[in-house]
Structures are given as C-alpha cells and as structure tokens.
Write a protein that holds these residues in place. Structure first.
Motif, PDB file in Angstrom:
ATOM      1  N   SER A   1     -10.954  -0.751 -12.258  1.00  0.00           N
ATOM      2  CA  SER A   1      -9.550  -0.431 -12.500  1.00  0.00           C
ATOM      3  C   SER A   1      -9.063   0.773 -11.706  1.00  0.00           C
ATOM      4  N   GLN A   2      -9.924   1.392 -10.892  1.00  0.00           N
ATOM      5  CA  GLN A   2      -9.497   2.548 -10.112  1.00  0.00           C
ATOM      6  C   GLN A   2      -8.547   2.120  -8.992  1.00  0.00           C
ATOM      7  N   PRO A   3      -7.428   2.853  -8.816  1.00  0.00           N
ATOM      8  CA  PRO A   3      -6.451   2.504  -7.772  1.00  0.00           C
ATOM      9  C   PRO A   3      -7.060   2.448  -6.378  1.00  0.00           C
ATOM     10  N   ALA A   4      -8.016   3.337  -6.079  1.00  0.00           N
ATOM     11  CA  ALA A   4      -8.607   3.372  -4.743  1.00  0.00           C
ATOM     12  C   ALA A   4      -9.325   2.070  -4.415  1.00  0.00           C
ATOM     13  N   VAL A   5      -9.981   1.479  -5.418  1.00  0.00           N
ATOM     14  CA  VAL A   5     -10.684   0.213  -5.199  1.00  0.00           C
ATOM     15  C   VAL A   5      -9.690  -0.884  -4.841  1.00  0.00           C
ATOM     16  N   HIS A   6      -8.588  -0.944  -5.561  1.00  0.00           N
ATOM     17  CA  HIS A   6      -7.583  -1.965  -5.296  1.00  0.00           C
ATOM     18  C   HIS A   6      -6.884  -1.740  -3.957  1.00  0.00           C
ATOM     19  N   ARG A   7      -6.724  -0.505  -3.547  1.00  0.00           N
ATOM     20  CA  ARG A   7      -6.110  -0.239  -2.249  1.00  0.00           C
ATOM     21  C   ARG A   7      -6.996  -0.760  -1.113  1.00  0.00           C
ATOM     22  N   ARG A   8      -8.290  -0.540  -1.222  1.00  0.00           N
ATOM     23  CA  ARG A   8      -9.202  -1.058  -0.198  1.00  0.00           C
ATOM     24  C   ARG A   8      -9.188  -2.584  -0.183  1.00  0.00           C
ATOM     25  N   LEU A   9      -9.116  -3.185  -1.367  1.00  0.00           N
ATOM     26  CA  LEU A   9      -9.065  -4.632  -1.466  1.00  0.00           C
ATOM     27  C   LEU A   9      -7.790  -5.170  -0.828  1.00  0.00           C
ATOM     28  N   GLN A  10      -6.670  -4.490  -1.065  1.00  0.00           N
ATOM     29  CA  GLN A  10      -5.406  -4.904  -0.476  1.00  0.00           C
ATOM     30  C   GLN A  10      -5.439  -4.806   1.043  1.00  0.00           C
TER      31      GLN A  10
ATOM     32  N   LEU B   1       0.825  -1.203   0.000  1.00  0.00           N
ATOM     33  CA  LEU B   1       0.000   0.000   0.000  1.00  0.00           C
ATOM     34  C   LEU B   1       0.866   1.261   0.000  1.00  0.00           C
ATOM     35  N   ARG B   2       2.126   1.115   0.451  1.00  0.00           N
ATOM     36  CA  ARG B   2       3.019   2.264   0.506  1.00  0.00           C
ATOM     37  C   ARG B   2       3.637   2.571  -0.845  1.00  0.00           C
ATOM     38  N   ARG B   3       3.549   1.591  -1.767  1.00  0.00           N
ATOM     39  CA  ARG B   3       4.143   1.795  -3.077  1.00  0.00           C
ATOM     40  C   ARG B   3       3.133   2.389  -4.030  1.00  0.00           C
ATOM     41  N   ARG B   4       3.633   2.951  -5.093  1.00  0.00           N
ATOM     42  CA  ARG B   4       2.761   3.534  -6.116  1.00  0.00           C
ATOM     43  C   ARG B   4       2.003   2.422  -6.817  1.00  0.00           C
ATOM     44  N   PRO B   5       0.689   2.546  -6.967  1.00  0.00           N
ATOM     45  CA  PRO B   5      -0.092   1.481  -7.605  1.00  0.00           C
ATOM     46  C   PRO B   5       0.396   1.212  -9.010  1.00  0.00           C
ATOM     47  N   THR B   6       0.424  -0.086  -9.368  1.00  0.00           N
ATOM     48  CA  THR B   6       0.809  -0.460 -10.723  1.00  0.00           C
ATOM     49  C   THR B   6      -0.364  -0.269 -11.664  1.00  0.00           C
ATOM     50  N   ASP B   7      -0.059  -0.165 -12.944  1.00  0.00           N
ATOM     51  CA  ASP B   7      -1.111   0.011 -13.951  1.00  0.00           C
ATOM     52  C   ASP B   7      -1.650  -1.350 -14.342  1.00  0.00           C
ATOM     53  N   LEU B   8      -2.798  -1.701 -13.758  1.00  0.00           N
ATOM     54  CA  LEU B   8      -3.367  -3.011 -14.016  1.00  0.00           C
ATOM     55  C   LEU B   8      -3.946  -3.120 -15.420  1.00  0.00           C
TER      56      LEU B   8
END
Length: 207
Positions: A180-189, A93-100
């Motif tokens: 594909s929004q980064p915020a969605v994946h951050r919550r999932l993580q 979560l501390r790293r920049r999200p990758t482009d999925l």
C-alpha cells in the motif's frame, strides 16, 4: 481464430496491473475481509470481463464480415487506446497518489456482496468496455469463427486478470504495509505506463 496470443497475454497482464478501482477494491477486501472476500470480488470482476467480451464480440462479428477494411481501422484504434492508457498512467504520476486503502464500503460484507462489488466495479469501468471493443479485434483473424475466437480471448483475458489479482491479494495479505506504499505504486505506474505506450505503437504499426 486468435493470433499473437503471447502478446495478448502480456497486454492483458499489464492492463490488470494498472492501479485503479479494481486494485483498490481488491486491496480493501484483502485488508478488511481477508483473501476469501478478495477471491469473490475477483470472480465478479472476471464475470464482468466476460460480459464485456460477449457484447463486443457480437458487434465485432458483424462489422468484420461486412467490411474487411474495418479490421485495419480497429487495429489502429486498438494501438491508440493502448498508447493513451500508457500516457494517462504516466501523467498520473504528476498527481497526488490516491488512498488505495479507502475504496467504497459497498459490497464489503459477505462473499455475495464481494462478488457483486467486483462485478459492478468492472461493468462500471469504461476502460474495460473500450478494451473489449477496440483491442480484441487485432488479436482475431478473419479465418475462422470471429465470435467464438473473440469469446475465447475474453475468457483468456479474464483468466490472466484473475491470475494477477490472486498474486496481488496474496502479496497484500503477506506484506500489507509494503503493497500500500505510494512509492511502490508509482514505480508500478512508471513501468506499466511506458510499456503500454510501446505496445500501443507496435500494435498500431502492425509489428
């Protein structure tokens, strides 16, 4: 025979949900080739899981029959692996999200290419091998055929993974921009990482 099947299903479901190369591939196939290509990649991924399982089960049977204490050691190792996966997910979560939306172009044309891409992505993922070797033993008792029970769990693992990916690709197809929004994946993580840490502690302590 298999034991704690419900916990096994929950664990494999969370592992399937972890963002990574597999989800990147499914996202790419769905966005650029549609659900049919994504389903072919899902089939390839499940084949890879079965390959990992059979390879691990062959060695697992010999180890447990030769040394019963190895069961305890493998259970502890499995708990540690789960916890480390959870910690790694939280640290990411501390790293920049990758482009999925930009996984490799390989295997994006045709169903056979999509199947091969799913298979290669899974077999090239060391986490799948670590899970098969370290975590399957804790869900198999020594009462009964260890090899057959391990393979049965592997088939269940593949089925659970396929179920998640089908749901994931359906969601991507219905709401392409949202998933594909980064915020969605951050919550999932955050959710999966914290849960995996708790599951790892429970497994290691034998709860």
């Amino acid at each position: 025979m298999p034991t704690n099947v419900a916990l096994f299903v929950g664990t494999t479901w969370l592992l399937a949900m972890l963002p990574g190369a597999g989800q990147a591939l499914m996202l790419r196939q769905t966005l650029h080739g549609g659900p049919r290509l994504a389903w072919a990649s899902i089939a390839g991924t499940c084949t890879g899981l079965l390959v990992w399982t059979v390879a691990a089960a062959a060695g697992l049977s010999a180890v447990l029959l030769a040394n019963p204490d190895a069961y305890t050691l493998l259970r502890l190792a499995g708990g540690v692996v789960l916890a480390l996966l959870g910690i790694g997910t939280l640290l990411s979560l501390r790293r920049r999200p990758t482009d999925l939306g930009s996984p490799p172009e390989r295997g994006s044309r045709g169903r056979w290419g999509a199947y091969t891409a799913g298979l290669a992505t899974n077999l090239g993922n060391p986490k799948a091998g670590v899970f098969a070797i370290s975590l399957l033993p804790q869900f198999v008792t020594q009462d009964g055929p260890v090899f057959a029970s391990s393979v049965a769990l592997g088939a269940l693992w593949a089925l659970v993974t396929a179920a998640w990916y089908v749901l994931f690709t359906w969601a991507v197809n219905r709401g392409r921009t949202l998933v594909s929004q980064p915020a969605v994946h951050r919550r999932l993580q955050l959710l999966t990482g914290g849960t995996l840490v708790c599951l790892g502690a429970a497994v290691a302590l034998g709860w």
